[in-house]
Design an enzyme around this catalytic site. Structure first.
Site, PDB file in Angstrom:
ATOM      1  N   ASP A 141       0.834  -1.203   0.000  1.00  0.00           N
ATOM      2  CA  ASP A 141       0.000   0.000   0.000  1.00  0.00           C
ATOM      3  C   ASP A 141       0.865   1.248   0.000  1.00  0.00           C
ATOM      4  OD1 ASP A 141      -2.566   1.427   2.194  1.00  0.00           O
ATOM      5  OD2 ASP A 141      -2.359   1.441  -0.005  1.00  0.00           O
ATOM      6  N   LYS A 144       2.988   3.490  -5.631  1.00  0.00           N
ATOM      7  CA  LYS A 144       2.443   2.510  -6.583  1.00  0.00           C
ATOM      8  C   LYS A 144       3.507   2.034  -7.571  1.00  0.00           C
ATOM      9  CE  LYS A 144      -0.822   3.444  -4.003  1.00  0.00           C
ATOM     10  NZ  LYS A 144      -0.857   2.650  -2.746  1.00  0.00           N
ATOM     11  N   ASP A 169      -3.266  -3.042  -2.465  1.00  0.00           N
ATOM     12  CA  ASP A 169      -4.322  -2.031  -2.505  1.00  0.00           C
ATOM     13  C   ASP A 169      -4.173  -1.199  -3.784  1.00  0.00           C
ATOM     14  OD1 ASP A 169      -5.285   0.896  -0.550  1.00  0.00           O
ATOM     15  OD2 ASP A 169      -6.524  -0.549  -1.643  1.00  0.00           O
ATOM     16  N   ASN A 170      -5.256  -0.550  -4.215  1.00  0.00           N
ATOM     17  CA  ASN A 170      -5.225   0.465  -5.278  1.00  0.00           C
ATOM     18  C   ASN A 170      -4.846  -0.049  -6.655  1.00  0.00           C
ATOM     19  OD1 ASN A 170      -3.652   2.060  -2.641  1.00  0.00           O
ATOM     20  ND2 ASN A 170      -5.698   2.692  -3.295  1.00  0.00           N
ATOM     21  N   GLU A 199     -11.472   4.195  -1.266  1.00  0.00           N
ATOM     22  CA  GLU A 199     -11.901   4.508   0.105  1.00  0.00           C
ATOM     23  C   GLU A 199     -12.789   5.752   0.154  1.00  0.00           C
ATOM     24  OE1 GLU A 199      -8.752   3.739  -0.753  1.00  0.00           O
ATOM     25  OE2 GLU A 199      -7.320   5.218  -0.118  1.00  0.00           O
TER      26      GLU A 199
HETATM   27  O1  LIG Z   1      -0.296   6.982  -2.747  1.00  0.00           O
HETATM   28  C1  LIG Z   1      -0.919   6.232  -2.023  1.00  0.00           C
HETATM   29  N1  LIG Z   1      -0.313   5.531  -1.052  1.00  0.00           N
HETATM   30  C2  LIG Z   1       1.146   5.677  -0.840  1.00  0.00           C
HETATM   31  C3  LIG Z   1       1.420   6.894   0.101  1.00  0.00           C
HETATM   32  C4  LIG Z   1       2.895   7.223   0.227  1.00  0.00           C
HETATM   33  C5  LIG Z   1       3.708   6.013   0.635  1.00  0.00           C
HETATM   34  C6  LIG Z   1       5.076   6.429   1.148  1.00  0.00           C
HETATM   35  N2  LIG Z   1       5.832   5.212   1.394  1.00  0.00           N
HETATM   36  C7  LIG Z   1       5.634   4.363   2.420  1.00  0.00           C
HETATM   37  C8  LIG Z   1       6.544   3.333   2.277  1.00  0.00           C
HETATM   38  N3  LIG Z   1       7.294   3.580   1.180  1.00  0.00           N
HETATM   39  C9  LIG Z   1       6.854   4.731   0.642  1.00  0.00           C
HETATM   40  C10 LIG Z   1      -2.410   6.129  -2.166  1.00  0.00           C
HETATM   41  C11 LIG Z   1      -3.082   7.097  -2.926  1.00  0.00           C
HETATM   42  C12 LIG Z   1      -4.479   7.058  -3.061  1.00  0.00           C
HETATM   43  C13 LIG Z   1      -5.181   8.094  -3.863  1.00  0.00           C
HETATM   44  C14 LIG Z   1      -6.256   7.722  -4.687  1.00  0.00           C
HETATM   45  C15 LIG Z   1      -6.935   8.693  -5.447  1.00  0.00           C
HETATM   46  C16 LIG Z   1      -6.535  10.023  -5.367  1.00  0.00           C
HETATM   47  F1  LIG Z   1      -7.190  10.963  -6.082  1.00  0.00           F
HETATM   48  C17 LIG Z   1      -5.460  10.378  -4.558  1.00  0.00           C
HETATM   49  C18 LIG Z   1      -4.788   9.428  -3.814  1.00  0.00           C
HETATM   50  C19 LIG Z   1      -5.226   6.049  -2.429  1.00  0.00           C
HETATM   51  C20 LIG Z   1      -4.548   5.072  -1.677  1.00  0.00           C
HETATM   52  O2  LIG Z   1      -5.251   4.066  -1.057  1.00  0.00           O
HETATM   53  C21 LIG Z   1      -3.158   5.095  -1.554  1.00  0.00           C
HETATM   54  O3  LIG Z   1      -2.566   4.091  -0.829  1.00  0.00           O
HETATM   55 MG   LIG Z   2      -3.961   2.512  -0.499  1.00  0.00          MG
END
Ligand SMILES: O=C(NCCCCCn1ccnc1)c1cc(-c2ccc(F)cc2)cc(O)c1O
Ligand SMILES: [Mg+2]
Length: 214
Positions: A141, A144, A169-170, A199
């Site tokens: 998660d 991406k 996820d996603n 979500e």
């Molecule tokens: O980017 C996401 N997650 C990564 C966050 C940073 C991770 C940092 N990290 C941690 C460890 N190594 C690196 C994410 C984005 C969205 C989303 C969906 C639609 C929208 F319009 C905007 C956003 C929905 C999610 O469910 C997500 O998980």
């Molecule tokens: Mg997610």
């Protein structure tokens, strides 16, 4: 200066949830995200699918890539049997600071080890640093564009065994096309898609469950 969204989410947990009660922490975050501010937690609809897969696998060793505020960390850890361990990796120090406090509020700190840093730096160190042989369950998660390289890295580091379950996820929104193509076409995985919604919205999203065949 103005607080951050994760800080406001933590305040909502501390105001509305009962210390030591993981379900109340989950409900408080879902209420905050539906009625106050959207945040990128897996949420209640996809979260229920996560719960069913975790319960089916009943894992002893869990890796979560991407902690954010600890919502899915709490969802997973609350279902783990005594003695089971969850290692969760978070790159963003501000997210990690909030997640630590959410996990403590849920009373799950004894089951969870939150590690700050880059997944590509920590995955190769799981064995010597955490004494992990292989993982039973991995929840993806984080960024991406890291799902595929980190999955290949876990394979190369021998962290997956016959039957290890990866849940991503996603896979539709934001989407992980390279990862999906890989797990769906590789002879080393049995993969299936759980259709759901992004979500707290009506947009399509889903989870991909992939069993490593060794
Ligand atoms: O980017 C996401 N997650 C990564 C966050 C940073 C991770 C940092 N990290 C941690 C460890 N190594 C690196 C994410 C984005 C969205 C989303 C969906 C639609 C929208 F319009 C905007 C956003 C929905 C999610 O469910 C997500 O998980
Ligand atoms: Mg997610």
């Amino acid at each position: 200066t103005r607080s951050t969204r994760p800080q406001r989410l933590l305040k909502a947990v501390q105001k509305h949830a009962t210390r030591g009660d993981p379900q109340s922490v989950i409900s408080a975050i879902d209420h905050f995200c539906r009625h106050s501010e959207w945040a990128m937690n897996i949420g209640d609809e996809k979260g229920s699918i996560l719960d069913s897969v975790v319960s089916e696998v009943n894992p002893e060793k869990v890796l979560e890539l991407g902690t954010y505020c600890g919502y899915s960390t709490v969802r997973i850890a609350r279902l783990l049997p005594p003695g089971a361990r969850l290692i969760t990796l978070e790159f963003n120090a501000d997210y990690a600071a909030i997640a630590r406090q959410v996990i403590i509020w849920a009373g799950l700190e004894d089951k969870v080890q939150l590690v700050e840093g880059a997944s590509e730096d920590w995955i190769p160190r799981m064995k010597e640093h955490f004494g992990i042989e292989t993982f039973d369950f991995v929840f993806l998660d984080h960024w991406k564009d890291r799902y595929l390289p980190d999955t290949k890295l876990m394979e190369d580091c021998g962290l997956l065994r016959k039957g290890t379950v990866l849940l991503a996820d996603n896979v539709i929104c934001p989407g992980v096309p390279d990862y999906l193509a890989y797990v769906r076409n590789s002879l080393s995985y049995k993969s299936c898609y759980f259709k759901s919604h992004l979500e707290y919205t009506k947009a399509e999203d889903g989870l991909e469950k992939s069993v490593f065949l060794g």
